[in-house]
Motif scaffolding. Structure first.
Motif, short mmCIF file in Angstrom:
data_model
loop_
_atom_site.label_atom_id
_atom_site.label_comp_id
_atom_site.label_asym_id
_atom_site.label_seq_id
_atom_site.Cartn_x
_atom_site.Cartn_y
_atom_site.Cartn_z
N VAL A 57 13.46 -25.38 -19.33
CA VAL A 57 14.92 -25.49 -19.31
C VAL A 57 15.30 -26.41 -18.16
O VAL A 57 14.74 -26.31 -17.07
N GLU A 58 16.26 -27.30 -18.41
CA GLU A 58 16.75 -28.20 -17.37
C GLU A 58 18.26 -28.11 -17.26
O GLU A 58 18.95 -27.99 -18.27
N HIS A 59 18.78 -28.17 -16.02
CA HIS A 59 20.21 -28.29 -15.74
C HIS A 59 20.45 -29.65 -15.09
O HIS A 59 19.77 -30.00 -14.11
N TRP A 60 21.43 -30.38 -15.64
CA TRP A 60 21.79 -31.69 -15.10
C TRP A 60 23.27 -31.68 -14.69
O TRP A 60 24.09 -31.01 -15.31
N LEU A 61 23.58 -32.44 -13.65
CA LEU A 61 24.96 -32.60 -13.20
C LEU A 61 25.18 -34.03 -12.75
O LEU A 61 24.44 -34.54 -11.89
N ASN A 62 26.16 -34.68 -13.34
CA ASN A 62 26.54 -36.05 -12.97
C ASN A 62 25.34 -36.99 -12.91
O ASN A 62 25.16 -37.77 -11.97
N GLY A 63 24.50 -36.89 -13.95
CA GLY A 63 23.38 -37.80 -14.09
C GLY A 63 22.13 -37.45 -13.33
O GLY A 63 21.14 -38.19 -13.38
N LYS A 64 22.10 -36.33 -12.62
CA LYS A 64 20.96 -35.92 -11.82
C LYS A 64 20.43 -34.56 -12.30
O LYS A 64 21.22 -33.64 -12.55
N LYS A 65 19.11 -34.46 -12.38
CA LYS A 65 18.51 -33.17 -12.75
C LYS A 65 18.48 -32.26 -11.53
O LYS A 65 17.91 -32.61 -10.50
N LEU A 66 19.10 -31.09 -11.67
CA LEU A 66 19.22 -30.16 -10.54
C LEU A 66 18.11 -29.13 -10.48
O LEU A 66 17.73 -28.69 -9.40
N LEU A 67 17.63 -28.71 -11.64
CA LEU A 67 16.63 -27.65 -11.64
C LEU A 67 15.91 -27.64 -12.98
O LEU A 67 16.37 -28.20 -13.96
N GLU A 68 14.77 -26.97 -12.98
CA GLU A 68 14.06 -26.69 -14.22
C GLU A 68 13.28 -25.39 -14.05
O GLU A 68 12.91 -25.02 -12.93
N PHE A 69 13.06 -24.69 -15.15
CA PHE A 69 12.29 -23.45 -15.12
C PHE A 69 11.74 -23.17 -16.51
O PHE A 69 12.17 -23.78 -17.50
N VAL A 70 10.80 -22.26 -16.56
CA VAL A 70 10.21 -21.86 -17.84
C VAL A 70 10.80 -20.51 -18.23
O VAL A 70 10.62 -19.52 -17.50
N PRO A 71 11.54 -20.45 -19.33
CA PRO A 71 12.17 -19.18 -19.71
C PRO A 71 11.13 -18.13 -20.11
O PRO A 71 10.11 -18.45 -20.70
N TRP A 72 11.42 -16.89 -19.74
CA TRP A 72 10.59 -15.73 -20.08
C TRP A 72 9.19 -15.79 -19.47
O TRP A 72 8.28 -15.09 -19.90
N SER A 73 9.03 -16.64 -18.46
CA SER A 73 7.75 -16.72 -17.76
C SER A 73 7.63 -15.57 -16.77
O SER A 73 8.57 -14.78 -16.56
N GLU A 74 6.47 -15.46 -16.13
CA GLU A 74 6.27 -14.41 -15.12
C GLU A 74 7.27 -14.57 -13.98
O GLU A 74 7.84 -13.59 -13.50
N ASP A 75 7.50 -15.82 -13.55
CA ASP A 75 8.48 -16.08 -12.49
C ASP A 75 9.87 -15.68 -12.93
O ASP A 75 10.64 -15.06 -12.16
N TRP A 76 10.22 -16.02 -14.17
CA TRP A 76 11.54 -15.66 -14.71
C TRP A 76 11.73 -14.15 -14.72
O TRP A 76 12.77 -13.63 -14.31
N GLU A 77 10.72 -13.43 -15.20
CA GLU A 77 10.79 -11.97 -15.27
C GLU A 77 10.92 -11.35 -13.88
O GLU A 77 11.68 -10.40 -13.68
N THR A 78 10.21 -11.91 -12.91
CA THR A 78 10.28 -11.40 -11.54
C THR A 78 11.68 -11.56 -10.97
O THR A 78 12.22 -10.64 -10.35
N ARG A 79 12.28 -12.73 -11.19
CA ARG A 79 13.64 -12.98 -10.70
C ARG A 79 14.64 -12.04 -11.38
O ARG A 79 15.56 -11.52 -10.72
#
Length: 249
Positions: free
Chosen positions: A188-210
Protein backbone atom coordinates in the motif's frame (compact mmCIF):
# COMPACT_ATOMS: atom_id res chain seq x y z
CA UNK A 1 22.01 2.70 -62.52
CA UNK A 2 23.62 1.47 -59.29
CA UNK A 3 23.26 4.95 -57.87
CA UNK A 4 19.54 5.03 -58.75
CA UNK A 5 19.00 1.64 -57.09
CA UNK A 6 20.81 2.86 -53.96
CA UNK A 7 18.64 5.98 -53.81
CA UNK A 8 15.48 3.90 -54.19
CA UNK A 9 16.65 1.50 -51.45
CA UNK A 10 17.37 4.36 -49.04
CA UNK A 11 14.00 5.96 -49.84
CA UNK A 12 12.19 2.68 -49.14
CA UNK A 13 14.12 2.24 -45.87
CA UNK A 14 13.29 5.77 -44.72
CA UNK A 15 9.62 5.34 -45.62
CA UNK A 16 9.53 1.99 -43.79
CA UNK A 17 11.12 3.51 -40.66
CA UNK A 18 8.66 6.38 -40.76
CA UNK A 19 5.73 3.98 -41.05
CA UNK A 20 7.07 1.85 -38.18
CA UNK A 21 7.47 4.89 -35.97
CA UNK A 22 3.95 6.01 -36.86
CA UNK A 23 2.60 2.55 -35.99
CA UNK A 24 4.50 2.54 -32.69
CA UNK A 25 3.17 6.01 -31.90
CA UNK A 26 -0.39 4.86 -32.61
CA UNK A 27 0.04 1.84 -30.33
CA UNK A 28 1.42 4.10 -27.57
CA UNK A 29 -1.49 6.50 -27.98
CA UNK A 30 -3.95 3.61 -27.85
CA UNK A 31 -2.34 2.30 -24.66
CA UNK A 32 -2.48 5.77 -23.12
CA UNK A 33 -6.12 6.11 -24.13
CA UNK A 34 -6.89 2.70 -22.64
CA UNK A 35 -5.13 3.66 -19.41
CA UNK A 36 -7.10 6.89 -19.29
CA UNK A 37 -10.34 5.01 -19.90
CA UNK A 38 -9.53 2.70 -16.98
CA UNK A 39 -10.34 5.51 -14.55
CA UNK A 40 -13.78 5.44 -12.94
CA UNK A 41 -14.83 8.97 -12.06
CA UNK A 42 -16.47 8.96 -8.64
CA UNK A 43 -16.95 12.73 -8.82
CA UNK A 44 -16.46 14.72 -12.01
CA UNK A 45 -17.79 18.08 -10.84
CA UNK A 46 -21.32 17.68 -12.11
CA UNK A 47 -22.93 14.62 -10.54
CA UNK A 48 -23.12 12.81 -7.20
CA UNK A 49 -24.59 9.65 -8.69
CA UNK A 50 -23.52 6.64 -6.65
CA UNK A 51 -22.96 8.56 -3.42
CA UNK A 52 -25.15 8.21 -0.33
CA UNK A 53 -24.92 8.32 3.44
CA UNK A 54 -23.18 5.50 5.25
CA UNK A 55 -25.95 3.15 6.43
CA UNK A 56 -28.40 5.43 4.62
CA UNK A 57 -30.48 5.68 1.46
CA UNK A 58 -29.79 9.26 0.37
CA UNK A 59 -27.06 11.85 0.44
CA UNK A 60 -27.08 14.05 3.58
CA UNK A 61 -28.13 17.61 2.68
CA UNK A 62 -24.86 19.10 3.92
CA UNK A 63 -22.94 17.41 1.09
CA UNK A 64 -23.46 19.53 -2.04
CA UNK A 65 -21.88 20.59 -5.33
CA UNK A 66 -20.73 24.21 -5.53
CA UNK A 67 -18.75 25.61 -8.44
CA UNK A 68 -17.95 22.10 -9.65
CA UNK A 69 -16.58 21.01 -6.27
CA UNK A 70 -17.96 18.53 -3.75
CA UNK A 71 -18.35 20.48 -0.53
CA UNK A 72 -19.26 19.59 3.01
CA UNK A 73 -21.27 22.70 3.81
CA UNK A 74 -21.06 23.22 7.57
CA UNK A 75 -19.87 25.58 10.26
CA UNK A 76 -16.30 24.86 11.36
CA UNK A 77 -16.30 23.48 14.91
CA UNK A 78 -13.50 22.96 17.40
CA UNK A 79 -12.56 19.37 18.12
CA UNK A 80 -14.21 19.57 21.54
CA UNK A 81 -17.55 20.48 19.94
CA UNK A 82 -17.41 17.96 17.11
CA UNK A 83 -20.42 15.77 16.40
CA UNK A 84 -19.88 14.32 12.91
CA UNK A 85 -21.72 11.23 11.74
CA UNK A 86 -22.64 12.19 8.16
CA UNK A 87 -19.93 10.15 6.44
CA UNK A 88 -20.72 9.35 2.81
CA UNK A 89 -19.83 6.37 0.65
CA UNK A 90 -19.58 5.73 -3.07
CA UNK A 91 -21.97 2.79 -3.04
CA UNK A 92 -22.23 2.06 -6.76
CA UNK A 93 -19.33 -0.39 -6.61
CA UNK A 94 -16.94 -2.06 -4.18
CA UNK A 95 -13.17 -2.07 -4.72
CA UNK A 96 -10.40 -4.37 -3.51
CA UNK A 97 -7.11 -3.52 -5.27
CA UNK A 98 -7.14 0.01 -6.66
CA UNK A 99 -5.46 3.35 -7.27
CA UNK A 100 -7.49 6.26 -5.90
CA UNK A 101 -6.76 9.88 -6.86
CA UNK A 102 -8.40 13.06 -5.58
CA UNK A 103 -7.83 16.78 -5.02
CA UNK A 104 -8.84 18.52 -1.80
CA UNK A 105 -8.54 21.56 0.42
CA UNK A 106 -9.66 22.45 3.95
CA UNK A 107 -9.86 25.61 6.07
CA UNK A 108 -7.58 26.50 8.98
CA UNK A 109 -8.05 23.89 11.69
CA UNK A 110 -9.82 21.57 9.25
CA UNK A 111 -9.87 17.79 9.54
CA UNK A 112 -11.26 14.95 7.42
CA UNK A 113 -10.29 11.62 5.92
CA UNK A 114 -10.62 9.37 2.89
CA UNK A 115 -11.50 5.78 3.81
CA UNK A 116 -11.73 2.52 1.88
CA UNK A 117 -12.81 -1.14 2.19
CA UNK A 118 -15.94 0.06 3.98
CA UNK A 119 -18.61 -2.49 4.81
CA UNK A 120 -21.77 -1.20 6.45
CA UNK A 121 -22.95 -2.46 9.83
CA UNK A 122 -23.58 -1.47 13.43
CA UNK A 123 -20.19 0.24 13.67
CA UNK A 124 -18.75 3.59 12.64
CA UNK A 125 -16.70 3.63 9.43
CA UNK A 126 -13.48 4.61 11.23
CA UNK A 127 -13.75 1.50 13.42
CA UNK A 128 -13.27 -0.82 10.46
CA UNK A 129 -11.76 1.22 7.64
CA UNK A 130 -8.18 2.31 6.92
CA UNK A 131 -8.05 6.09 6.55
CA UNK A 132 -5.89 8.53 4.63
CA UNK A 133 -5.79 11.55 6.92
CA UNK A 134 -6.54 15.04 5.60
CA UNK A 135 -5.74 17.81 8.09
CA UNK A 136 -4.52 21.39 8.37
CA UNK A 137 -1.10 20.45 9.76
CA UNK A 138 -0.02 24.09 10.08
CA UNK A 139 -2.85 25.49 12.22
CA UNK A 140 -4.83 22.60 13.74
CA UNK A 141 -2.85 22.35 16.99
CA UNK A 142 -2.89 26.10 17.58
CA UNK A 143 -6.61 26.45 16.92
CA UNK A 144 -7.61 23.41 18.98
CA UNK A 145 -5.00 23.95 21.73
CA UNK A 146 -3.89 20.33 21.48
CA UNK A 147 -0.90 18.32 20.30
CA UNK A 148 -1.07 15.71 17.55
CA UNK A 149 1.07 12.69 16.79
CA UNK A 150 2.45 12.34 13.26
CA UNK A 151 0.09 9.40 12.67
CA UNK A 152 -2.79 11.86 13.06
CA UNK A 153 -1.58 14.32 10.43
CA UNK A 154 -2.05 14.65 6.69
CA UNK A 155 -1.01 11.69 4.58
CA UNK A 156 -0.82 9.24 7.46
CA UNK A 157 -2.45 5.84 7.42
CA UNK A 158 -4.38 6.99 10.47
CA UNK A 159 -3.15 5.42 13.74
CA UNK A 160 -1.02 2.90 11.84
CA UNK A 161 1.74 4.34 9.62
CA UNK A 162 3.38 7.78 9.70
CA UNK A 163 4.45 9.82 6.66
CA UNK A 164 8.09 10.32 5.73
CA UNK A 165 8.48 13.97 6.75
CA UNK A 166 11.40 14.48 4.36
CA UNK A 167 8.99 13.83 1.45
CA UNK A 168 5.98 15.66 2.81
CA UNK A 169 4.88 18.91 1.14
CA UNK A 170 2.58 20.74 3.57
CA UNK A 171 0.35 23.37 1.97
CA UNK A 172 -1.45 26.14 3.87
CA UNK A 173 -5.19 25.93 4.44
CA UNK A 174 -7.39 26.57 1.39
CA UNK A 175 -4.72 25.53 -1.09
CA UNK A 176 -5.40 22.50 -3.27
CA UNK A 177 -3.63 19.23 -2.50
CA UNK A 178 -3.42 16.12 -4.65
CA UNK A 179 -3.51 12.70 -2.98
CA UNK A 180 -3.26 9.08 -4.06
CA UNK A 181 -3.75 5.73 -2.40
CA UNK A 182 -2.40 2.70 -4.22
CA UNK A 183 -3.67 -0.50 -2.62
CA UNK A 184 -2.66 -4.05 -3.45
CA UNK A 185 -2.29 -7.09 -1.23
CA UNK A 186 1.49 -6.85 -1.73
CA UNK A 187 1.91 -3.16 -0.89
CA UNK A 188 0.00 0.00 0.00
CA UNK A 189 1.30 3.48 -0.85
CA UNK A 190 0.18 6.96 0.25
CA UNK A 191 1.11 9.93 -1.95
CA UNK A 192 0.72 13.66 -1.33
CA UNK A 193 1.42 16.44 -3.83
CA UNK A 194 3.49 14.20 -6.06
CA UNK A 195 5.61 12.61 -3.31
CA UNK A 196 5.34 9.12 -1.84
CA UNK A 197 4.93 9.46 1.92
CA UNK A 198 4.74 5.87 3.09
CA UNK A 199 4.30 2.25 2.13
CA UNK A 200 3.40 -0.90 4.03
CA UNK A 201 2.28 -4.47 3.51
CA UNK A 202 -1.35 -4.97 4.59
CA UNK A 203 -2.14 -7.81 7.00
CA UNK A 204 1.56 -8.49 7.48
CA UNK A 205 3.13 -9.36 10.84
CA UNK A 206 4.15 -5.70 11.26
CA UNK A 207 0.62 -4.56 10.39
CA UNK A 208 -0.92 -6.96 12.92
CA UNK A 209 1.51 -5.82 15.63
CA UNK A 210 0.62 -2.17 15.07
CA UNK A 211 -3.10 -2.93 15.11
CA UNK A 212 -2.95 -4.94 18.33
CA UNK A 213 -0.73 -2.50 20.21
CA UNK A 214 -2.26 0.84 19.21
CA UNK A 215 -5.58 2.63 18.82
CA UNK A 216 -7.24 -0.37 17.15
CA UNK A 217 -6.55 -2.99 19.82
CA UNK A 218 -10.16 -2.73 21.01
CA UNK A 219 -11.61 -2.69 17.48
CA UNK A 220 -11.33 -6.29 16.24
CA UNK A 221 -12.93 -5.57 12.85
CA UNK A 222 -10.49 -2.80 11.95
CA UNK A 223 -8.88 -3.50 8.59
CA UNK A 224 -10.37 -6.98 8.26
CA UNK A 225 -12.48 -6.28 5.17
CA UNK A 226 -10.49 -6.84 1.98
CA UNK A 227 -12.91 -5.07 -0.33
CA UNK A 228 -15.62 -2.48 0.09
CA UNK A 229 -16.82 1.05 -0.53
CA UNK A 230 -14.81 4.27 -0.64
CA UNK A 231 -15.92 6.84 1.94
CA UNK A 232 -15.37 10.48 2.85
CA UNK A 233 -15.43 11.43 6.50
CA UNK A 234 -17.65 14.04 8.12
CA UNK A 235 -15.47 15.55 10.84
CA UNK A 236 -17.58 18.67 11.33
CA UNK A 237 -15.14 20.53 9.13
CA UNK A 238 -15.74 22.31 5.82
CA UNK A 239 -14.09 20.42 2.99
CA UNK A 240 -13.74 20.81 -0.77
CA UNK A 241 -12.96 17.98 -3.18
CA UNK A 242 -12.71 17.60 -6.95
CA UNK A 243 -11.61 15.13 -9.59
CA UNK A 244 -12.13 11.99 -7.50
CA UNK A 245 -11.35 8.92 -9.57
CA UNK A 246 -10.35 5.30 -9.06
CA UNK A 247 -8.66 2.67 -11.18
CA UNK A 248 -8.96 -1.06 -10.52
CA UNK A 249 -5.64 -2.89 -10.21
Amino acid sequence: MKQLISILAITIMLFSCKQNKKAEQEVTEQKTEMQTDDWIHLFDGSSLDGWRAYNGDALPPSWVIKDGELTFDTEKRLEADRKGGKDIIYAAEEFDNFELYWEWKIPEGGNSGMMYHIQEGDWSPYEVSPEYQMLDDLKWEEINDATLEEWQKTGADYAMYMPDLSQKIVKPAMEWNTSRIIFTTEKVEHWLNGKKLLEFVPWSEDWETRKKSGKWKDFPKYGTFKSGYIAIQDHDSPLWLRNIKVKKL
